[in-house]
Motif scaffolding. Structure first.
Motif, PDB file in Angstrom:
ATOM      1  N   GLY A 177       0.637  12.388  -9.693  1.00  0.00           N
ATOM      2  CA  GLY A 177      -0.523  13.252  -9.568  1.00  0.00           C
ATOM      3  C   GLY A 177      -1.839  12.508  -9.533  1.00  0.00           C
ATOM      4  O   GLY A 177      -2.903  13.107  -9.756  1.00  0.00           O
ATOM      5  N   LYS A 178      -1.801  11.207  -9.220  1.00  0.00           N
ATOM      6  CA  LYS A 178      -3.006  10.387  -9.156  1.00  0.00           C
ATOM      7  C   LYS A 178      -3.288   9.997  -7.705  1.00  0.00           C
ATOM      8  O   LYS A 178      -2.413  10.027  -6.847  1.00  0.00           O
ATOM      9  CB  LYS A 178      -2.853   9.123 -10.004  1.00  0.00           C
ATOM     10  N   ARG A 179      -4.537   9.599  -7.444  1.00  0.00           N
ATOM     11  CA  ARG A 179      -4.921   9.233  -6.083  1.00  0.00           C
ATOM     12  C   ARG A 179      -4.359   7.889  -5.655  1.00  0.00           C
ATOM     13  O   ARG A 179      -3.989   7.706  -4.507  1.00  0.00           O
ATOM     14  CB  ARG A 179      -6.456   9.179  -5.950  1.00  0.00           C
ATOM     15  N   GLY A 180      -4.272   6.950  -6.563  1.00  0.00           N
ATOM     16  CA  GLY A 180      -3.867   5.598  -6.194  1.00  0.00           C
ATOM     17  C   GLY A 180      -5.065   4.827  -5.658  1.00  0.00           C
ATOM     18  O   GLY A 180      -5.990   5.403  -5.074  1.00  0.00           O
ATOM     19  N   MET A 181      -5.056   3.513  -5.853  1.00  0.00           N
ATOM     20  CA  MET A 181      -6.196   2.693  -5.450  1.00  0.00           C
ATOM     21  C   MET A 181      -6.446   2.729  -3.954  1.00  0.00           C
ATOM     22  O   MET A 181      -7.589   2.679  -3.494  1.00  0.00           O
ATOM     23  CB  MET A 181      -5.968   1.240  -5.883  1.00  0.00           C
ATOM     24  N   PHE A 182      -5.377   2.840  -3.161  1.00  0.00           N
ATOM     25  CA  PHE A 182      -5.523   2.739  -1.717  1.00  0.00           C
ATOM     26  C   PHE A 182      -5.787   4.087  -1.047  1.00  0.00           C
ATOM     27  O   PHE A 182      -5.755   4.182   0.181  1.00  0.00           O
ATOM     28  CB  PHE A 182      -4.293   2.068  -1.128  1.00  0.00           C
ATOM     29  N   ALA A 183      -6.072   5.104  -1.858  1.00  0.00           N
ATOM     30  CA  ALA A 183      -6.520   6.374  -1.274  1.00  0.00           C
ATOM     31  C   ALA A 183      -7.920   6.211  -0.700  1.00  0.00           C
ATOM     32  O   ALA A 183      -8.343   6.979   0.162  1.00  0.00           O
ATOM     33  CB  ALA A 183      -6.512   7.467  -2.340  1.00  0.00           C
ATOM     34  N   SER A 184      -8.620   5.198  -1.173  1.00  0.00           N
ATOM     35  CA  SER A 184      -9.973   4.901  -0.682  1.00  0.00           C
ATOM     36  C   SER A 184      -9.895   3.966   0.513  1.00  0.00           C
ATOM     37  O   SER A 184      -9.396   2.849   0.405  1.00  0.00           O
ATOM     38  CB  SER A 184     -10.802   4.237  -1.797  1.00  0.00           C
ATOM     39  N   LYS A 185     -10.376   4.423   1.670  1.00  0.00           N
ATOM     40  CA  LYS A 185     -10.387   3.575   2.868  1.00  0.00           C
ATOM     41  C   LYS A 185     -11.291   2.371   2.653  1.00  0.00           C
ATOM     42  O   LYS A 185     -10.990   1.261   3.105  1.00  0.00           O
ATOM     43  CB  LYS A 185     -10.867   4.372   4.078  1.00  0.00           C
ATOM     44  N   ARG A 186     -12.384   2.567   1.948  1.00  0.00           N
ATOM     45  CA  ARG A 186     -13.321   1.466   1.685  1.00  0.00           C
ATOM     46  C   ARG A 186     -12.629   0.348   0.896  1.00  0.00           C
ATOM     47  O   ARG A 186     -12.740  -0.829   1.230  1.00  0.00           O
ATOM     48  CB  ARG A 186     -14.534   1.999   0.915  1.00  0.00           C
ATOM     49  N   ILE A 225       0.832  -1.200   0.000  1.00  0.00           N
ATOM     50  CA  ILE A 225       0.000   0.000   0.000  1.00  0.00           C
ATOM     51  C   ILE A 225       0.870   1.255   0.000  1.00  0.00           C
ATOM     52  O   ILE A 225       0.623   2.198  -0.762  1.00  0.00           O
ATOM     53  CB  ILE A 225      -0.946   0.003   1.214  1.00  0.00           C
ATOM     54  N   TYR A 226       1.889   1.256   0.847  1.00  0.00           N
ATOM     55  CA  TYR A 226       2.757   2.432   0.946  1.00  0.00           C
ATOM     56  C   TYR A 226       3.422   2.750  -0.389  1.00  0.00           C
ATOM     57  O   TYR A 226       3.344   3.884  -0.892  1.00  0.00           O
ATOM     58  CB  TYR A 226       3.825   2.209   2.020  1.00  0.00           C
ATOM     59  N   TYR A 227       4.087   1.764  -0.990  1.00  0.00           N
ATOM     60  CA  TYR A 227       4.820   2.020  -2.232  1.00  0.00           C
ATOM     61  C   TYR A 227       3.881   2.258  -3.412  1.00  0.00           C
ATOM     62  O   TYR A 227       4.215   3.018  -4.329  1.00  0.00           O
ATOM     63  CB  TYR A 227       5.793   0.876  -2.522  1.00  0.00           C
ATOM     64  N   HIS A 228       2.725   1.624  -3.402  1.00  0.00           N
ATOM     65  CA  HIS A 228       1.726   1.881  -4.449  1.00  0.00           C
ATOM     66  C   HIS A 228       1.308   3.343  -4.408  1.00  0.00           C
ATOM     67  O   HIS A 228       1.290   4.024  -5.447  1.00  0.00           O
ATOM     68  CB  HIS A 228       0.512   0.976  -4.230  1.00  0.00           C
ATOM     69  N   GLN A 229       0.970   3.827  -3.221  1.00  0.00           N
ATOM     70  CA  GLN A 229       0.508   5.216  -3.086  1.00  0.00           C
ATOM     71  C   GLN A 229       1.599   6.216  -3.423  1.00  0.00           C
ATOM     72  O   GLN A 229       1.342   7.227  -4.085  1.00  0.00           O
ATOM     73  CB  GLN A 229      -0.026   5.453  -1.671  1.00  0.00           C
ATOM     74  N   VAL A 230       2.817   5.953  -2.986  1.00  0.00           N
ATOM     75  CA  VAL A 230       3.926   6.858  -3.290  1.00  0.00           C
ATOM     76  C   VAL A 230       4.093   7.011  -4.796  1.00  0.00           C
ATOM     77  O   VAL A 230       4.235   8.121  -5.324  1.00  0.00           O
ATOM     78  CB  VAL A 230       5.244   6.344  -2.658  1.00  0.00           C
ATOM     79  N   THR A 231       4.058   5.883  -5.508  1.00  0.00           N
ATOM     80  CA  THR A 231       4.236   5.899  -6.961  1.00  0.00           C
ATOM     81  C   THR A 231       3.151   6.711  -7.648  1.00  0.00           C
ATOM     82  O   THR A 231       3.440   7.581  -8.484  1.00  0.00           O
ATOM     83  CB  THR A 231       4.233   4.464  -7.514  1.00  0.00           C
ATOM     84  N   TRP A 232       1.879   6.438  -7.310  1.00  0.00           N
ATOM     85  CA  TRP A 232       0.784   7.105  -8.008  1.00  0.00           C
ATOM     86  C   TRP A 232       0.636   8.564  -7.607  1.00  0.00           C
ATOM     87  O   TRP A 232       0.282   9.413  -8.435  1.00  0.00           O
ATOM     88  CB  TRP A 232      -0.520   6.335  -7.788  1.00  0.00           C
ATOM     89  N   GLN A 236      -2.508  -6.088  -7.803  1.00  0.00           N
ATOM     90  CA  GLN A 236      -1.972  -4.797  -7.399  1.00  0.00           C
ATOM     91  C   GLN A 236      -0.494  -4.955  -7.076  1.00  0.00           C
ATOM     92  O   GLN A 236      -0.013  -6.050  -6.759  1.00  0.00           O
ATOM     93  CB  GLN A 236      -2.708  -4.249  -6.172  1.00  0.00           C
ATOM     94  N   SER A 237       0.212  -3.833  -7.123  1.00  0.00           N
ATOM     95  CA  SER A 237       1.650  -3.875  -6.858  1.00  0.00           C
ATOM     96  C   SER A 237       2.120  -2.581  -6.216  1.00  0.00           C
ATOM     97  O   SER A 237       1.435  -1.548  -6.268  1.00  0.00           O
ATOM     98  CB  SER A 237       2.420  -4.106  -8.171  1.00  0.00           C
ATOM     99  N   GLY A 238       3.295  -2.651  -5.624  1.00  0.00           N
ATOM    100  CA  GLY A 238       3.945  -1.471  -5.078  1.00  0.00           C
ATOM    101  C   GLY A 238       5.448  -1.678  -5.162  1.00  0.00           C
ATOM    102  O   GLY A 238       5.960  -2.684  -4.676  1.00  0.00           O
ATOM    103  N   PHE A 239       6.156  -0.739  -5.817  1.00  0.00           N
ATOM    104  CA  PHE A 239       7.592  -0.902  -6.025  1.00  0.00           C
ATOM    105  C   PHE A 239       8.364   0.294  -5.468  1.00  0.00           C
ATOM    106  O   PHE A 239       7.921   1.442  -5.594  1.00  0.00           O
ATOM    107  CB  PHE A 239       7.912  -1.052  -7.518  1.00  0.00           C
ATOM    108  N   ASN A 240       9.492   0.011  -4.884  1.00  0.00           N
ATOM    109  CA  ASN A 240      10.375   1.047  -4.363  1.00  0.00           C
ATOM    110  C   ASN A 240      11.144   1.663  -5.529  1.00  0.00           C
ATOM    111  O   ASN A 240      11.820   0.940  -6.272  1.00  0.00           O
ATOM    112  CB  ASN A 240      11.341   0.426  -3.351  1.00  0.00           C
TER     113      ASN A 240
END
Length: 235
Positions: free
Chosen positions: A73-82, A62-69, A129-133
Motif C-alpha cells: 500500500g505504499k508508493r515506492g521510491m520509483f513512483a516518482s519520475k523525477r 525498479i519493477y520488483y521494488h515497485q511491486v513489493t511496495w 535500493q533493492s528489488g526482490f522477486n
C-alpha cells in the motif's frame, strides 16, 4: 544532517578463504543454501559493466521494488519520475567510474531473484535500493515457497562479488530490516546530509496557478479570494 547506526559486514574476515559464507552463522548458511537449492541451484551473479547492463538491471530493480511496495500500500521510491530519472542518470555516470554497483541474481529456471543498487567509497559498498522477486504464485516442487529467501540470497552473493573485487566492507546503510542485523557482524555510524529546496516557492506557484485558473472560469469572487490571500502570504 541525520546520523544513524547501520549494520555492516567486515569482508576482510573472509580474505583467507575468499568465501563470504565462512563468516556467516551456521543457521544463515543453511538457510541460504536451502533457498538456492529450492530455486534450482546454478544461480548466476551479474555485475553491471556496460550501459546496456545498467539499464537492464536497473529496470528489473525498479519493477520488483515497485511491486513489493505497492503490495504494502505504499508508493515506492520509483513512483516518482523525477527520482527515477535521477537514479538512471546517476548510475549511467557512476557505474563506469566504479562509484556505483548494479547487481542482479538470476535463476536459469525462475528468472530474476533480486537486484541491488549500491554506492562505493574507499573499498566500502553502501546499500541504497533493492528489488526482490517474491515468487508469488510460483509452485516449487522441492521446497516450501515461504522458505525461499530472495533478499538473503541476493545480498550474500553480492557480498561474495564485492569480496572478490577487493572490497573491505559491506554496509547495509539506512533502515532497520531484520535481514541486515542477521547478516551483519558489526555496525558503523553513517551520517546523511540532505539539501532540500524550500517548499515555499512551490506552494506559492501552486496557489497562484489555482487562483489564475479559477479567476478565468468566472467563479464567484468569494470563492477565489482565499487562494489569492494565501498566495500573498507566501509570495
Amino acid at each position: 544532517k541525520e546520523t544513524e547506526e547501520c549494520a555492516a559486514l567486515d569482508l576482510t574476515a573472509a580474505n583467507s578463504q575468499k568465501d563470504v559464507f565462512t563468516i556467516l552463522s551456521h543457521d544463515k548458511r543453511s538457510q541460504i543454501r536451502r533457498s538456492i537449492k529450492g530455486l534450482g541451484g546454478n544461480l548466476v551473479s551479474q555485475w553491471a559493466e556496460s550501459t546496456s547492463q545498467v539499464d537492464e538491471i536497473l529496470n528489473d530493480l525498479i519493477y520488483y521494488h515497485q511491486v513489493t511496495w505497492e503490495k504494502r500500500g505504499k508508493r515506492g521510491m520509483f513512483a516518482s519520475k523525477r527520482f527515477t530519472d535521477f537514479i538512471r542518470l546517476s548510475t549511467h555516470r557512476l557505474v563506469p567510474q566504479k562509484k556505483a554497483i548494479l547487481f542482479r541474481v538470476v535463476s536459469p529456471i525462475h528468472g530474476t531473484v533480486g537486484c541491488l543498487l549500491l554506492f562505493t567509497d574507499d573499498k566500502i559498498a553502501f546499500g541504497y535500493q533493492s528489488g526482490f522477486n517474491d515468487f508469488e504464485g510460483v509452485r516449487f516442487t522441492n521446497i516450501n515457497p515461504n522458505r525461499i529467501k530472495p533478499g538473503y540470497i541476493t545480498h550474500v552473493l553480492c557480498m561474495q562479488a564485492c569480496l572478490e573485487r577487493g572490497f573491505h566492507e559491506y554496509n547495509f546503510s539506512l533502515g532497520d530490516h531484520r535481514y541486515k542485523t542477521e547478516l551483519a557482524k558489526t555496525s558503523r555510524i553513517v551520517t546523511t546530509y540532505s539539501i532540500r529546496r524550500s517548499v515555499k516557492p512551490y506552494i506559492r506557484d501552486v496557489l497562484w496557478h489555482l487562483y489564475d485558473t479559477l479567476n478565468t472560469t468566472k467563479l464567484t469572487h468569494s470563492f477565489i479570494t482565499p487562494f489569492y490571500s494565501l498566495y500573498k502570504k507566501v509570495a
